[in-house]
Design a protein around this motif. Sequence first.
Motif, PDB file in Angstrom:
ATOM      1  N   LEU A  32     -14.780  24.693  -5.207  1.00 24.24           N
ATOM      2  CA  LEU A  32     -14.861  25.844  -6.113  1.00 24.24           C
ATOM      3  C   LEU A  32     -15.687  25.509  -7.345  1.00 24.24           C
ATOM      4  N   ASP A  33     -15.560  24.292  -7.822  1.00 17.56           N
ATOM      5  CA  ASP A  33     -16.346  23.854  -8.968  1.00 17.56           C
ATOM      6  C   ASP A  33     -17.835  23.891  -8.632  1.00 17.56           C
ATOM      7  N   GLU A  34     -18.195  23.444  -7.421  1.00 18.05           N
ATOM      8  CA  GLU A  34     -19.586  23.490  -6.968  1.00 18.05           C
ATOM      9  C   GLU A  34     -20.095  24.937  -6.928  1.00 18.05           C
ATOM     10  N   VAL A  35     -19.272  25.824  -6.390  1.00 17.59           N
ATOM     11  CA  VAL A  35     -19.630  27.233  -6.275  1.00 17.59           C
ATOM     12  C   VAL A  35     -19.894  27.825  -7.657  1.00 17.59           C
ATOM     13  N   LEU A  36     -18.983  27.596  -8.577  1.00 16.79           N
ATOM     14  CA  LEU A  36     -19.128  28.165  -9.925  1.00 16.79           C
ATOM     15  C   LEU A  36     -20.310  27.558 -10.671  1.00 16.79           C
ATOM     16  N   LYS A  37     -20.539  26.258 -10.508  1.00 17.88           N
ATOM     17  CA  LYS A  37     -21.682  25.615 -11.159  1.00 17.88           C
ATOM     18  C   LYS A  37     -22.992  26.180 -10.625  1.00 17.88           C
ATOM     19  N   ALA A  38     -23.044  26.417  -9.316  1.00 16.37           N
ATOM     20  CA  ALA A  38     -24.269  26.964  -8.720  1.00 16.37           C
ATOM     21  C   ALA A  38     -24.585  28.332  -9.302  1.00 16.37           C
ATOM     22  N   ARG A  39     -23.567  29.193  -9.408  1.00 18.84           N
ATOM     23  CA  ARG A  39     -23.820  30.523  -9.966  1.00 18.84           C
ATOM     24  C   ARG A  39     -24.184  30.436 -11.443  1.00 18.84           C
ATOM     25  N   THR A  40     -23.503  29.578 -12.176  1.00 21.26           N
ATOM     26  CA  THR A  40     -23.782  29.425 -13.607  1.00 21.26           C
ATOM     27  C   THR A  40     -25.225  28.968 -13.824  1.00 21.26           C
ATOM     28  N   LYS A  41     -25.678  28.023 -13.003  1.00 16.54           N
ATOM     29  CA  LYS A  41     -27.046  27.511 -13.149  1.00 16.54           C
ATOM     30  C   LYS A  41     -28.088  28.590 -12.862  1.00 16.54           C
ATOM     31  N   THR A  42     -27.778  29.534 -11.998  1.00 16.26           N
ATOM     32  CA  THR A  42     -28.725  30.607 -11.701  1.00 16.26           C
ATOM     33  C   THR A  42     -28.753  31.651 -12.807  1.00 16.26           C
ATOM     34  N   GLY A  43     -27.695  31.690 -13.617  1.00 16.59           N
ATOM     35  CA  GLY A  43     -27.617  32.678 -14.699  1.00 16.59           C
ATOM     36  C   GLY A  43     -27.242  34.065 -14.222  1.00 16.59           C
TER      37      GLY A  43
END
Length: 95
Positions: A32-43
């Motif tokens: 879940l942390d990976e998922v959220l980081k990926a979306r955060t990085k895309t903005g």
Amino acid sequence: MPSNLQQFKKKAFAKPGVRAAYDELAEEFAFLDEVLKARTKTGLTQAEVAERMGTTQSAVARLESANAKHSPSLATLQRYALALGHRVEVRLVKA
């Protein structure tokens, strides 16, 4: 000075069984942390990801939650990843 999270963890882990339950969920939380980081990085917002996936914001919120009742399919995870400009990798790792 310890953070509120660190203080909370210290108190929680002092209770019997909490550490074991936490450790059992470690892989799920890491994902879940990976998922959220990926979306955060895309903005992107959940609504923007949902639009790209052809679904609703609430469906994306469920995908990003730690709700044990929700287990997204591989196809859904692939659509989510594609919406972020990523891809999904599934590997079996010997325990």
